[in-house]
Each structure stands twice: as C-alpha cells, then as structure tokens.
Design an enzyme around this catalytic site. Structure first.
Site, PDB file in Angstrom:
ATOM      1  N   TYR A 136     -37.606 -13.541  32.110  1.00 44.23           N
ATOM      2  CA  TYR A 136     -38.902 -13.917  31.549  1.00 44.23           C
ATOM      3  C   TYR A 136     -39.899 -14.442  32.612  1.00 44.23           C
ATOM      4  O   TYR A 136     -39.591 -15.377  33.337  1.00 44.23           O
ATOM      5  CB  TYR A 136     -38.710 -14.975  30.453  1.00 44.23           C
ATOM      6  CG  TYR A 136     -40.017 -15.594  30.054  1.00 44.23           C
ATOM      7  CD1 TYR A 136     -40.941 -14.863  29.317  1.00 44.23           C
ATOM      8  CD2 TYR A 136     -40.360 -16.872  30.464  1.00 44.23           C
ATOM      9  CE1 TYR A 136     -42.165 -15.401  28.998  1.00 44.23           C
ATOM     10  CE2 TYR A 136     -41.584 -17.418  30.139  1.00 44.23           C
ATOM     11  CZ  TYR A 136     -42.485 -16.673  29.406  1.00 44.23           C
ATOM     12  OH  TYR A 136     -43.703 -17.203  29.104  1.00 44.23           O
ATOM     13  N   HIS A 162     -37.418 -20.065  27.125  1.00 47.61           N
ATOM     14  CA  HIS A 162     -37.886 -18.924  26.337  1.00 47.61           C
ATOM     15  C   HIS A 162     -36.852 -18.435  25.311  1.00 47.61           C
ATOM     16  O   HIS A 162     -36.576 -17.236  25.200  1.00 47.61           O
ATOM     17  CB  HIS A 162     -38.346 -17.770  27.246  1.00 47.61           C
ATOM     18  CG  HIS A 162     -39.614 -17.135  26.751  1.00 47.61           C
ATOM     19  ND1 HIS A 162     -39.635 -15.917  26.130  1.00 47.61           N
ATOM     20  CD2 HIS A 162     -40.891 -17.580  26.757  1.00 47.61           C
ATOM     21  CE1 HIS A 162     -40.894 -15.636  25.786  1.00 47.61           C
ATOM     22  NE2 HIS A 162     -41.662 -16.624  26.149  1.00 47.61           N
TER      23      HIS A 162
HETATM   24 MG   LIG Z   1     -43.485 -20.569  26.369  1.00 49.11          MG
END
Ligand SMILES: [Mg+2]
Length: 408
Positions: free
Chosen positions: A160, A217
């Site tokens: 991410y 995340h």
């Molecule tokens: Mg975030």
C-alpha cells in the site's frame, strides 16, 4: 429564499472531482464536493436524477431539515454513494449560509480554537533508505507530522502507497488507465517481521520531535494488530491507522487491551453509526471520517462533538480524492474543533488546481491557515472546468500469495 437550480461537474486536473453548485433566487450560490474516489459518476448521477429535482424550491437556509429529508427520506439509508451526494449538498448549503451571514464558516461553528491546524504529509519509499530520503525532505519543508510507508523485503509486489522503484516517490494510488484494478500481493508475516524494526530506525534517525504516523491499511487481523501495536510502542507513534477492518467495532477491544499505541480509524465510514461504539467505549484515539463520505458538515460536526466527550481527537481523511471544497469544509471544522488532532493533507496546490478552485486557504510549515472569506472560502471556475472530462480509474486490489482476496 429558494433554490432555483443546481449543476454537477465531473473532472479536474488528474482527478475526477465531483463538484456541485447550488444556485438560489438571491444570486448567492454554494459549492459542495461529492467526489467518491474511483466511483465518481455514481454520486453525480444520484444528484442529477433524484436529489437536485427535489431541492428545487426548497429554502437553502434550512440545512438541518434538508439533511434530515435526504437521510431519513431515502428509506434505504446511508452508504458511500448516497452520503457523498448528501455531503456535497450539505457543504453547499453551509457555504450559502456563511455567505448570507458574511462570515467564514468557522465563525458559525463557534469561532477559532487555534491559529493554524497541523497537517501530516505522506512519505514513501521502495525500501527503508528510500523512505528515509522522503521523510528528510518533508522535515526540511517544515512538516511536523509525517505518515511513513515503505516496501517490505521479500514482499512479492509493492504494498500500500509504496512505489515499485526507488526514487519515484509515487504517492497517488489511483491508476487512470481504466477500471480494472492492478493486483498487489500481501504477506502479513513478512510485514510483521520487518515493519516494527523499520519504524524504530526512523525514530532513531529523526529524533523524538517529529510525529510519526503509519497506515496499516486494514491488512491485519485483530490479534495480529494487537501484536503489532505492542511491538511498536517504543517508537511512540502519533498513530497507527486502520490496523484492522472495523466493521466489527468490538474487534478493537483486543488491540486496546494489549497496547497503548494510539489508534486512528474511520476514513471509510459513512455515519455516526459506524463509529459510535468505537468512540463511546474509547477504543480509538482519532476519528478519521471526511466531510464528503460522512454526508457533510452537519453530521460530521455531530461526530466531532461525540468524540470530544470521549477523549477522541479528529484526524480527518485528506487523500487527493477530496477536492479543495471538502478540504475547505474540514479546514473550518479544524479551526473550530476543541478536540482537533491533525489533518491529512496532500499538496493539491498545482497551478491547474488553484485555477479551478481559487481560495485563500494557505499551508505554511506543516500548518493550514483557514481563509476569512465568507462561507467555505473556495470558488469554482466553470470556464476552467470545461477543460476537463471524466477519466475512469481504479485503485489496486489485494490478494495473498495463494490467490485469496484480502483487504485493500
Ligand atoms: Mg488511510
């Protein structure tokens, strides 16, 4: 006073901003942001086909009643598409209210609680060394708080918000080549083994004064998140963000029972009912909804007030998917909120973006200073808007190495 017309624009410089303009019979207009990242045409369509025809003839000053009409009147309540559309309407009505009062919105909320609002930047790197360079640059620019994400050794793909190649400083996650998402491969074990040590090295290198934030995340299970939170305690993070999906609000108890690392959650939430248990049971430290996805200023302000009763501070979402209009709504809330924490802020101030959304909100040394112009303090140049069209985009999806779907 009556609403006579409303228009929706979709597009922007390298972004599909959904901008609503509500026009009244007294020449005053209001602006709102309904941008739902990578699903932008849906709130636009909802506004055009159902909501705007109902708004015509209503008194724009009755923003509370109009919000209740939208939310309660829909029967099928909530959801990100509807709430983004309501959010745009609500922002535009507050903008009109401020212009009628000839006051910036923060004055209507109760005035300023601070001069400037601290923001955090996004540092990223393909590996830890690359990330260190990125952090050093933000420290140099005067940022006081920095979110840090880096590549994990042995992870099959970049994870991410991390670039694939060193030095690319890629920060924007949306891929505008189409709506079919790229696939990221995730390995929790490699992340758990590497990231706590990397965060400790960052703290050693940059010292105690920089606020360090990290976004998990949604990738960990509650037990793993508890282990991670405990492991990073010596780093004294400003916050650990989205350690685990929070549809099950009770799952946060496990993390809380094992660690004092501050927890920030809420950027994907749409209503107070998504976070009331988290707040009332003091299972989080920062609440992260955005004015758009929360359905506007009216419901977000209620969430901020509830949070204030329970020692939960604000940390509103501020990804590039928010236009300068919803960011302005948040600048006004940040100036007022007694329980303000921090604001996520990615620099949008390109000449193209400034031309499309002229404003006097300004960023300096990692702080945002709110404009004193009446209403939201942002305008929208329709001639500029005509330069842009909708470009379909997508963010990645996540699978485990064996192909199992995982949480993006
Ligand atoms: Mg975030």
């Amino acid at each position: 006073m009556k609403i006579t017309d409303a228009k929706v624009f979709v597009g922007g410089p390298k972004k599909n901003y959904v901008t609503l303009k509500i026009i009244t019979d007294q020449g005053v207009y209001g602006l709102g942001d309904a941008t739902l990242n990578n699903r932008e045409t849906l709130p636009a369509k909802y506004l055009q086909d159902f909501l705007i025809p109902n708004l015509i003839g209503m008194d724009p000053r009755n923003s509370e009643d109009i919000w209740q009409f939208l939310y309660r009147g829909a029967y099928f309540r909530g959801g990100p598409i509807a709430m983004a559309a309501y959010g745009a309407i609500d922002m535009a009505l507050w903008d009109i209210k401020g212009k009628l009062a000839n006051m910036p919105l923060y004055q209507l909320f109760g005035g300023k609680s601070r001069d400037g609002a601290m923001v955090y930047a996004h540092a990223t790197g393909a590996d830890l060394e690359d990330l260190m360079d990125s952090i050093a640059q933000y420290v140099e620019e005067g940022y006081k708080a920095i979110r840090v994400q880096c590549g994990i050794p042995g992870m099959p793909t970049a994870s991410y918000a991390v670039p694939e190649k060193k030095g690319s400083a890629q920060n924007y996650i949306t891929d505008y080549t189409g709506i079919r998402p790229k696939v990221e491969i995730w390995d929790t074990d490699k992340y758990m083994r590497y990231m706590p040590g990397a965060l400790a090295e960052i703290r050693d290198r940059f010292g105690p004064d920089v606020h360090i934030l990290h976004d998990v995340h949604h990738r960990l299970l509650p037990r793993e998140a508890a282990e991670f939170a405990k492991a990073v305690e010596p780093v004294r993070l400003f916050w650990m963000e989205d350690p685990t999906p929070a549809e099950n609000q009770d799952a946060l108890r496990l993390i809380r029972q094992h660690s004092t690392t501050p927890i920030a959650i809420g950027e994907v939430f749409n209503s107070i009912w998504d976070c009331n248990k988290l707040i009332e049971n003091e299972l989080i430290d920062f609440i992260r909804l955005a004015a758009t996805y929360a359905g506007g200023i009216t419901p977000l302000k209620r969430i901020v007030d509830l949070a204030g009763l329970h020692n939960v501070r604000t940390g509103f979402h501020g990804a590039p998917s928010h236009s300068p209009i919803s960011m302005a709504a948040q600048h006004h809330l940040n100036a007022w909120a007694p329980n303000f924490g921090v604001q996520e802020y990615l620099v949008l101030g390109t000449p193209e973006c400034d031309a499309l959304f002229p404003s006097e909100h300004r960023m300096e040394n990692g702080m945002v200073y709110v404009s004193d112009a009446p209403g939201l303090g942002v305008d929208f140049d329709e001639a500029e808007a005509a330069r842009y069209t909708y470009a379909p985009g997508s963010h990645p999806v996540v699978r485990l190495e064996d192909g199992t779907m995982w949480n993006y």
